[in-house]
Write a protein that holds these residues in place. Structure first.
Motif, short mmCIF file in Angstrom:
data_model
loop_
_atom_site.label_atom_id
_atom_site.label_comp_id
_atom_site.label_asym_id
_atom_site.label_seq_id
_atom_site.Cartn_x
_atom_site.Cartn_y
_atom_site.Cartn_z
N ILE A 1 0.85 -1.20 0.00
CA ILE A 1 0.00 0.00 0.00
C ILE A 1 0.89 1.25 0.00
O ILE A 1 0.65 2.20 -0.75
N SER A 2 1.94 1.22 0.82
CA SER A 2 2.86 2.37 0.87
C SER A 2 3.52 2.61 -0.49
O SER A 2 3.89 3.72 -0.82
N ASN A 3 3.67 1.52 -1.26
CA ASN A 3 4.25 1.65 -2.60
C ASN A 3 3.17 1.79 -3.68
O ASN A 3 3.39 1.46 -4.83
N HIS A 4 2.00 2.25 -3.26
CA HIS A 4 0.88 2.52 -4.18
C HIS A 4 0.35 1.28 -4.88
O HIS A 4 -0.24 1.38 -5.95
N ILE A 5 0.60 0.09 -4.29
CA ILE A 5 -0.01 -1.11 -4.89
C ILE A 5 -1.11 -1.55 -3.95
O ILE A 5 -0.84 -2.00 -2.84
N ILE A 6 -2.36 -1.35 -4.38
CA ILE A 6 -3.47 -1.75 -3.51
C ILE A 6 -4.32 -2.76 -4.28
O ILE A 6 -5.10 -2.40 -5.15
N GLN A 14 2.44 4.89 7.69
CA GLN A 14 2.67 5.17 6.26
C GLN A 14 1.39 4.92 5.46
O GLN A 14 1.07 5.66 4.54
N VAL A 15 0.66 3.86 5.85
CA VAL A 15 -0.62 3.58 5.17
C VAL A 15 -1.56 4.76 5.39
O VAL A 15 -2.27 5.19 4.47
N THR A 16 -1.55 5.29 6.61
CA THR A 16 -2.42 6.44 6.91
C THR A 16 -2.12 7.61 5.99
O THR A 16 -3.04 8.29 5.52
N ASP A 17 -0.85 7.82 5.69
CA ASP A 17 -0.51 8.89 4.74
C ASP A 17 -1.17 8.65 3.38
O ASP A 17 -1.67 9.57 2.75
N LYS A 18 -1.15 7.40 2.95
CA LYS A 18 -1.76 7.06 1.65
C LYS A 18 -3.27 7.30 1.71
O LYS A 18 -3.89 7.80 0.77
N VAL A 19 -3.88 6.92 2.84
CA VAL A 19 -5.33 7.09 3.01
C VAL A 19 -5.68 8.57 2.96
O VAL A 19 -6.66 8.98 2.34
N GLU A 20 -4.85 9.38 3.61
CA GLU A 20 -5.11 10.84 3.59
C GLU A 20 -5.09 11.35 2.16
O GLU A 20 -5.91 12.17 1.76
N GLY A 21 -4.11 10.88 1.39
CA GLY A 21 -4.01 11.31 0.00
C GLY A 21 -5.28 10.96 -0.76
O GLY A 21 -5.86 11.78 -1.48
N LEU A 22 -5.71 9.73 -0.57
CA LEU A 22 -6.88 9.22 -1.31
C LEU A 22 -8.15 9.96 -0.89
O LEU A 22 -8.97 10.33 -1.72
N TYR A 23 -8.29 10.17 0.40
CA TYR A 23 -9.55 10.76 0.87
C TYR A 23 -9.52 12.29 0.79
O TYR A 23 -10.35 12.90 0.13
N THR A 24 -8.51 12.89 1.43
CA THR A 24 -8.51 14.35 1.52
C THR A 24 -8.25 14.99 0.16
O THR A 24 -8.99 15.86 -0.28
N PHE A 44 -20.57 17.41 9.11
CA PHE A 44 -19.24 17.95 9.41
C PHE A 44 -18.24 17.43 8.39
O PHE A 44 -18.47 16.44 7.69
N LEU A 45 -17.11 18.12 8.33
CA LEU A 45 -15.96 17.67 7.56
C LEU A 45 -14.90 17.27 8.57
O LEU A 45 -14.67 18.01 9.53
N TYR A 46 -14.28 16.12 8.37
CA TYR A 46 -13.18 15.76 9.26
C TYR A 46 -12.06 15.17 8.44
O TYR A 46 -12.27 14.28 7.62
N THR A 47 -10.87 15.70 8.64
CA THR A 47 -9.68 15.08 8.05
C THR A 47 -8.67 14.89 9.16
O THR A 47 -8.50 15.75 10.03
N TYR A 48 -8.01 13.76 9.14
CA TYR A 48 -7.07 13.41 10.20
C TYR A 48 -5.80 14.26 10.09
O TYR A 48 -5.26 14.73 11.07
N SER A 49 -5.35 14.43 8.85
CA SER A 49 -4.07 15.12 8.69
C SER A 49 -4.31 16.63 8.73
O SER A 49 -5.31 17.12 8.22
N PRO A 50 -3.37 17.36 9.33
CA PRO A 50 -3.50 18.83 9.33
C PRO A 50 -3.44 19.33 7.89
O PRO A 50 -2.75 18.74 7.05
N LEU A 51 -4.20 20.36 7.61
CA LEU A 51 -4.24 20.87 6.24
C LEU A 51 -2.97 21.66 5.95
O LEU A 51 -2.38 22.27 6.84
N SER A 52 -2.59 21.66 4.67
CA SER A 52 -1.43 22.47 4.31
C SER A 52 -1.89 23.93 4.20
O SER A 52 -3.08 24.22 4.14
#
Length: 868
Positions: free
Chosen positions: A320-325, A417-427, A641-649
């Motif tokens: 998943i971290s290597n973008h293979i899901i 690291q998976v969480t980072d990928k999830v943030e990318g996909l969702y947020t 509501f809107l919720y994102t785990y990662s802080p916004l840039s």
């Protein structure tokens, strides 16, 4: 051999000859057995009152028989017999012995009598071998308790060992488990030292050799025995080539016994001890590193070692971290693993990657992006399909949150690291792309009308839903209970209660914050705003305040038989107290606050609070149904509501840190200004009062301002904030027409599982069968767990237990199949007898199903026979 002294013997015999005779007896004959000839040289000293002494020599059988049967049939006799016969047929006096009494003067005999052992030469010999063990009354009692009719020396050895080990039965597995549990250091292993102390060490290793195949003579160790059993058991589900180099620990013929031993331990008591043992062997043999090299396909069915889960998860998470899901691989892997050992310890990680697979499947379905032109169509797509992505994201973060508590050295960083990928996909992808499409689609209507055309409006809720009901209505309003969470609630209500449940939606009033949303849900002809002295806006319904304390008054102004209550107040009340509050009321509003309240403590508590909110609302519905006998309930919210785990840039924020003169109310997701302001980068939204202008940022962008709370926001125009759920819950009483007409539709039943495989004959100790889930899980078909195992005609379990989690929702029968493998215990099987597959509901609420099978296996063993 210790024995009684002569005086005691004479006293004892005299007492017995003096006792009254049994009915119909004319005299008494007592046979004194003394196979060890301990008293042969003392016979001259024996004088018995009222009895003659007859000494058997082995050569005077005929004379003795003639004496007792013909010559003297009236005198009492003490017959001294130092002879033991191999077979009863050699015993000339057997017929006389059968109506005589017996006497033994040695401890072995006394003990054998006490512990209920047949007085055969073999058993006498063994009692002597174990004389140190039998020397204590407590140990004899322990042995007697375990003695279930011992008929062979091997059974006797097993029973002695079981008594030493303190096990509940005399099964080889229990004995081996007790010794292993004592620890690998043989000097300090009390159980093993007791075996040595009482002379059972050799029989123990003989038992081990026969059961497991492990034997190293003098140099046998418990550590190696454990390793041998665990690796041999592992080969039951893992190809031998992956254990190359460890062959000395593996005995293929003993695979079934070893696997059975381990799987029973996993399913039974004291699992913690086993985990410790397994972890030690993993370390010792560097198994984690070895299993990391095994392809996923070959690893997925392997039980026994907990590190297998870590290796599987490491492989999946690294991909998943290597973008293979790979959606199918992840889904099938999790499905297989969750029925196997040690899943609970890493459940949150599996649950997490499963949600990633669902998100990826959604992404692939919508990979071209979102390009619907009309706002009402985007709305429809969101409420029917897109909202699932919000649910997957919430479920992912629930799992991720749990992992932060559980902790696992090998998986922790990877999961982050998976969480980072999830943030990318969702947020970035989902919220970004869909938000962009939605902002474009709704901008004109919001600017011109302040609402989305052709979708139900929150401001019309009371008139359209509540007012038109002819019987009493209950309305539960849960603060920030967004649409996707409500969808989960609706599904659970359908399954768990006899009811008709529809999930609808309405568009929240802008801005999507509590004071506006709560006001919109109250009865009113017109909403207006007034400014408080501190500059804040106040919302009025037909001129009345809609603040929390005034809502009861607003409801009563439209219908005097109305009441506003708080869930927090009524939950702790006694039945009578709360029933009094709703007595005679037509409209009952119940305000519930779990999600929004959690956000005030910490943004990260919002998703767990969604689950709590679902449970509390289900509880409220139960109270309405059972205590208030209500049948109509609406469940809605003031906003989402809107919720994102990662802080916004930084570029996801619009700067408003320096307020202008014209700002009236400003928050992360909306801005209300005096007339004529033109803030940059914000979309205009027509406000309900023409004296003001209102604005919202596009997509999920936040307005920069001082203070916390960036991750959980509401007030804006995103679908997640604006789409307000409206659940209509209609409880169907047993006597209601709707229920009577269509019972099958509303009665919730667990889905059933059936056997698919055609053959009913088993010819291998290890085999697999196919099963299918009869219906899809849906509105009135709930998921169920089934345990599957084989029994004999007495109902005794003869295999390990397989598990099926029947929770498939697919309409395609092909996608609702399961394959389970079984392992028969090493017993003797009779090809003429009947055996049964049992399919049992884990809760025990349904009757188990049984399927008859024949077992035809030539060489299955059962009896342990060490000294043959």
């Amino acid at each position: 051999m210790a024995s009684m002294d002569l005086d005691t013997i004479i006293r004892d015999l005299n007492k017995r000859f003096a006792a009254p005779l049994p009915e119909f007896y004319k005299r008494r004959i007592i046979f004194w057995y003394d196979e060890d000839q301990e008293f042969e040289d003392k016979l001259d000293d024996i004088q018995i009152d009222h009895a003659k002494l007859l000494v058997l020599t082995g050569t005077n059988n005929f004379a003795a028989k003639k004496l007792l049967s013909v010559d003297d049939t009236t005198s009492n006799y003490l017959v001294y017999s130092p002879i033991s016969y191999e077979s009863q047929e050699d015993d000339w006096l057997l017929n006389i012995e059968l109506y005589s009494e017996e006497f033994r003067a040695d401890l072995v005999s006394i003990w054998m009598n006490e512990i209920d052992l047949p007085a055969t030469p073999d058993f006498r010999r063994l009692v002597k071998v174990y004389k140190k063990f039998f020397g204590a009354q407590t140990r004899r009692a322990a042995f007697a308790k375990l003695n279930k009719g011992i008929s062979t020396p091997s059974q006797m050895h097993l029973t002695v060992m079981a008594a030493i080990c303190g096990t509940e039965n005399a099964q080889p597995g229990s004995i081996v488990k007790a010794v292993i549990s004592g620890g690998t250091d043989m000097e300090s292993n009390e159980v093993f030292q007791s075996l040595v102390n009482y002379g059972a060490e050799a029989p123990f290793w003989a038992l081990v050799k026969q059961a497991t195949g492990y034997f190293e003579g003098e140099s046998s160790t418990i550590q190696k025995l454990i390793t041998h059993i665990l690796l041999t058991a592992t080969t039951r589900t893992l190809r031998m080539e992956y254990l190359a180099g460890l062959d000395s620990f593996i005995s293929t013929p003993h695979q079934a016994w070893c696997y059975d031993f381990v799987s029973e331990w996993i399913a039974g008591e004291n699992r913690q001890k086993l985990v410790e043992i397994l972890r030690n062997v993993e370390e010792e043999l560097i198994l984690r590193k070895r299993f990391q090299q095994v392809p996923l396909d070959d690893l997925v069915g392997t039980e026994v070692f907990p590190c297998v889960n870590e290796c599987i998860l490491t492989q999946i998470m690294t991909e998943i971290s290597n973008h293979i899901i790979n959606v199918d691989v992840i889904t099938n892997t999790v499905e297989k693993r969750r029925t196997l050992a040690w899943y609970d310890e890493v459940e949150c990680y599996y649950e997490g990657v499963l949600q990633v697979a669902k998100m990826q499947a959604f992404f692939l379905e919508h990979s071209t992006g979102f390009h619907t032109v009309e706002a009402r169509n985007v709305w429809k797509e969101y409420t029917e399909d897109y909202y699932h992505m919000d649910t997957y994201y919430r479920q992912y973060h629930l799992a991720f949150g749990k992992s932060l508590i559980v902790g696992n050295d090998h998986l922790e960083d990877l999961f982050k690291q998976v969480t980072d990928k999830v943030e990318g996909l969702y947020t970035h992808w989902f919220l970004g792309e869909l938000g962009n499409n939605w902002s474009d689609a709704c901008a004109d209507e919001l600017a011109k009308y302040g609402r989305i055309l052709e979708v139900p409006q929150q401001v019309d809720f009371y008139n359209q839903k509540v007012k038109s009901e002819d019987n009493r209505v209950f309305v539960i309003i849960s603060d920030a209970f967004r649409y996707e969470v409500a969808a989960s609630l609706a599904e659970q209500l359908r399954r768990e209660t006899q009811s008709k449940v529809t999930l609808g939606s309405c568009a929240g009033i802008f801005p999507t914050v509590t004071k506006f949303g709560m006001a919109a849900l109250l009865p009113h002809k017109q909403l207006s705003v007034g400014e408080r002295s501190n500059g804040d806006l106040q919302i009025l319904a037909d001129g009345m305040s809609t603040d929390a304390g005034n809502r009861d008054k607003v409801l009563k102004a439209t219908n005097i038989n109305s009441v506003a209550l708080k869930y927090k107040d009524i939950a702790p009340m006694k039945r009578a107290e709360r029933s009094a509050l709703v007595k005679g009321m037509d409209v009952v509003y119940i305000y519930h606050d779990k999600v929004d309240e959690a956000s005030h403590t910490s943004d990260s508590m919002v998703f767990p609070a969604c689950d709590d909110a679902i449970e509390e609302i289900k509880n409220m519905v139960r109270i309405i149904r059972n205590e208030f006998s209500g049948t109509r309930v609406f469940i809605t919210a003031d906003h989402g509501f809107l919720y994102t785990y990662s802080p916004l840039s930084e570029d996801d924020k619009v700067d408003k840190t320096t307020p202008s003169e014209q700002d009236v109310e400003i928050d992360r997701r909306y801005l209300i200004t005096r007339k004529g302001a033109t803030p940059d980068y914000l979309l205009p939204v027509k406000f309900m009062d023409d004296g003001y202008d209102a604005f919202a940022p596009r997509e999920s962008v936040r307005i920069k301002k001082k203070g916390g709370g960036l991750n959980f926001v509401h007030g804006g125009i995103s679908l997640q904030e604006m789409v307000v759920p409206v659940i209509e819950y209609h409880y169907l009483r047993n006597d209601s027409k709707a229920y009577q007409r269509n019972k099958a539709k509303y009665d919730t039943k667990p889905v059933e599982v059936g056997l698919l495989s055609a053959g009913r004959k088993i010819s291998n100790m290890i085999f697999s069968l196919n099963f299918y889930q009869k219906d899809a899980v849906g509105d009135n078909r709930s998921a169920a767990n089934y345990l599957l195992y084989f029994v004999d005609s007495d109902g005794k379990q003869i295999s390990d237990i397989a598990k099926i989690i029947a929770d498939k929702t697919s309409d395609s029968g092909q996608e609702r199949t399961f394959r389970c493998s079984f392992n028969l215990k090493s017993l003797k099987y009779d090809n003429r007898a009947s055996y049964y597959l049992v399919i049992a509901d884990e809760t025990g609420l349904q009757m188990p199903q049984k399927e008859e099978f024949q077992i035809d296996i030539a060489f299955a063993v059962d009896e342990f026979d060490f000294f043959s």
